[in-house]
Design a protein around this motif. Sequence first.
Motif, short mmCIF file in Angstrom:
data_model
loop_
_atom_site.label_atom_id
_atom_site.label_comp_id
_atom_site.label_asym_id
_atom_site.label_seq_id
_atom_site.Cartn_x
_atom_site.Cartn_y
_atom_site.Cartn_z
N ILE A 108 0.86 -1.18 0.00
CA ILE A 108 0.00 0.00 0.00
C ILE A 108 0.89 1.22 0.00
O ILE A 108 1.88 1.24 0.74
CB ILE A 108 -0.82 0.14 1.30
N ASP A 109 0.54 2.24 -0.79
CA ASP A 109 1.39 3.41 -0.64
C ASP A 109 0.96 4.24 0.56
O ASP A 109 -0.21 4.32 0.91
CB ASP A 109 1.59 4.21 -1.93
N ILE A 110 1.99 4.79 1.22
CA ILE A 110 1.80 5.42 2.51
C ILE A 110 0.85 6.60 2.42
O ILE A 110 0.00 6.79 3.29
CB ILE A 110 3.17 5.84 3.09
N VAL A 111 0.98 7.36 1.35
CA VAL A 111 0.12 8.54 1.21
C VAL A 111 -1.33 8.14 1.32
O VAL A 111 -2.13 8.77 2.01
CB VAL A 111 0.34 9.19 -0.16
N ARG A 112 -1.69 7.08 0.61
CA ARG A 112 -3.08 6.67 0.62
C ARG A 112 -3.50 6.18 1.99
O ARG A 112 -4.63 6.42 2.43
CB ARG A 112 -3.30 5.57 -0.42
#
Lengths: 322, 302, 410
Positions: free
Chosen positions: B148-152
């Motif tokens: 998962i990308d952290i921003v999301r």
Amino acid sequence: MTMRIFLLLGTLIVIVLLPQFLAPFHIRVVQLFFFTAALALAWNVMGGLAGYWSFGHTVFIGMGAFAAAHFVAKLGLPAGPLQMIAGIVFGALFCGIVAAIIAYPILRLRGIYFAIAMLGIGQVAAELANNVGWFQGDVGLFLETALPDGVEPERFFYYVFAGLFLFTWMVSLVVMRSRFGYGLLAIREDEDTAKMLGVPTEQIKAFGFTISAVLVGMLGATYAYSLGYFTASSVFRIDFSLNMIIYCLIGGIGTLAGPVVGAALMLLLTQIILGQLLELHLLATGLVVILIVLTLPNGVMGLVGGEAFRRRFSMRAGGKAR
Amino acid sequence: MRDPHFPDRQAMLIIQTALNGLVLGGVYSLAAVGFSLIFGALGIVNLTHGIFVICGAYAAMVLFHVFGIDPFLATVPVAIAFFFIGYAYQRGLIQVAISRASLVASLLVTFGVALIMRNLLQLVFSPDVRTITPSYSFSSLTFGSLRIDIVRLIAVLVSIVFLLLMALVLSKTAFGRRIRATAQQPLAANLSGVNVPHVLGQTFGLGAAFAAASGAVLGIVQPFSPSSEDFWTLNAFIVVVLGGVGSPSGALLGGILLGLISSFTAQFIGPSYTNAVMFLVLVIMLLIRPQGLLGSAFGESR
Amino acid sequence: MDRRSFLKATGSSVVLAPAVFSSQANAQDATIQFAGSVPMTGAASETGLNVKFGYDCAVKFINEKMGGVDIGGKKHRVTLNLFDDASDPARATSLIQKQVDEGVNFFLGSFGSNIVLPTCAITEAAGRIMVQAGGGSDLIFTQGRRRVFGLFPRASRQFASTAAMFKTLNPQPQTVMFIYTNDAFSKVSAEGASKELEAAGYKVLNSIALPAQVSDVTDALGTVRAANPDILVCSTHDATSILIARQMVATNTNVKMLYQTLGPQTAAYVEALGKYANGVVGASYWDENAKYKGSIFGSAKDFAEYYRANFNRPLTYHMASGAGCIVAYVEAMKKVGNVTDRNAIRDALAGLDLETFYGRIKFTSQGDGDPVLLGPMVVQRQKGDLAVVYPTEAATAPTLYPALPWQDRT
């Protein structure tokens, strides 16, 4: 009565002769006016008379266009006036059949929920047309115009759209004068009471919806012919749906003249007067819309005709139902 | 021919897709809750909603570039500013239009304002695509083969915090009680001493604030431009119909459903079909349960 | 009453029309009038504005720097009358018709095939000429139009040079995967490219279609990771390209080469991706380091310098293409020796084969750009700059292949 016949004849003569005095650009603008005014009138049958606001009427523009193009292509009809008529008739009929099928489930919804459902149906149809390879909505479809020799395309479509506009006008007039039209108005004023009083609301709504769809489908197929080449995004357009509503509201919703006046006014503004404002035309259009709402809350017809006018056109049946 | 890890891999794919859907859905929820509140309490279909979202994104961008404020922190000042903007907008324009014409006039007015604002945004920021890229925007978390990308992930957490905040405000505070009372029975609320026009303005302001805050979050997650505003208005429509009008939990549920639908469609049918399926579910949902999964509060649908 | 005098009579009621007439009167003595629409608002406005700035730049240069252009022994100034079509074909067609009515002979194109196609049908039918750098759809050129010219090759031929570049890579890539936006232009070019690559012996693994508005490509990237192609080709719009690249970085999805037709050229792309933009490959129809030069603007470098000195919007190849349209017109007019003979100018355009700052301008017999001469160069972001990596004779740097994994990029 004679007065009216003269008025009608006069209008006809003006419509027929007008292109002789106009430059092609203005012919095109008037042609666009016939198209959008007819769309607004068709929307008005359900939205104005029955109070069922569709946010997705562009679905019938798109379906009419796609049905026409695929129909004439599949049958391999040679380009010509007959092919064009066949395409437009099929487009209209197809929309009518689809509308009759979805009418029952969709018209159980009221108010904003009906509006949103129509929006959704419009989007689903647009997405499918764009993504299912068979429809070719992504790469686009062709419709060859049957131009009679020596007639410029803008004149030809001017007369075609003028004819369709008059047809839509007549249909609207007949609907408004008919028992069925009073039924639609009764539904707008109070659907439950109307039903209780024995008005067959289900059938009336379905019939009105179908008429509206047939008219829009017919216009959509013709619009596709006038473009010559179209993709899903040029016929399934949310701004078409919104414009139909806005023209009716600005002119005077539920009246016969309102949608026509609204379309004329907005086209005059957006195409001619504000067309020259390079980066600012959206802003100017927005301002005009807001100003109209604030200054003319009943639409332009409310201003022109006053109370008497509104009673004659929209409230006559409404008063009865109350 | 047969992949020995086949069942495993399929399971992981489903889990990953579900995870993507949940993450996307969290963000969608926040973006829609303002629309839901305004629609539920005021009955206004706010076509300016997408503008609020995009304005929030631009505001966060400016704060980030000029003052170096982290976009997630920027949600707070942006939300406060848009509360007042929304309040003024409702009292100064929308309420005037409604009282002069009718409730449907608000549709026209918000449409007109959306046109104007879109034009202004184009003039000020140009129509170009913008992004906000804080240093952490390229990192991701890995659990086994899940990514998962952290921003999301942060975006979802922030969204949930905001939604909880709104739920608390609505259910626990006197202010929230006034909003609910006004939404249910404006006349009775008025008789009980509620300043109804003021509360309507505040409700609208609250909706605008949440829309703008979600814009600040979205600005980090994906590129935006003035013409992406209508996308967010439409999205809000769907979320609200799926989840039900007027409640944060409805928006959360609707958003997450929408997120799951679009990510599963994208993975197993094809990304270009996501919109078709989303709207199909919308229509079906309307036909079988028009008040939304959790909705019941406001308005008649049939 | 003939049409023109009627128009004049109604002109007063139709605001601003008189202004147009005065400029038309001047068109007879020593001005060349260009007109057309560009999307300044709406979906296509980002690139639309780029093209517009190119038009503006050429006009400014010819009028201010050259003091007009010498045609038939007389100095001609250039006027430009553009309007905003708002990315809407219906609006574009009615306003193009207006300019046709006003007697405009020479049209410049809008951006996007869905607008260029219906508008060029109008100009063609009226016997006017259009030179455009915004419509690549094959249909524009394959329907027998004689007066429509495009600086770009048609969509299905635009990938030829890129396929040739793949052949030069070492180690040879084996597999390619496509992501494309599902619209007429991107789809046709992706399909053309896919055919071209299969014919060249590459294995095309999969094609993923995306909708026009995308908010998340995580799932598509999951498919990419599973298929693990050597090259990922994105035939997408710039916003989508940015999103794909960002999420590839964030989810650590690596391919040996990421190729994005639109995106890496723009300033927004670099702003969004920073160091991660390095190594991404794209198509560019023009580069300021190319060694071409011509009588207007001088070399490619000179154009870039003049542009930057006078305009603020970051330079991309679309500006050069826009200016190239006007250059092509002017060069053709110089050959003919007047600015009124539409047929002769049309023939001169069709026969044009001339080196300019934009490259060697030569149209195919159907009017689109010659796929070899005006096809795209392949560019790669290297150390923050855009380097030309193919064709070899124009290259400013060798291709970096395979690209570093995202976390190692600097």
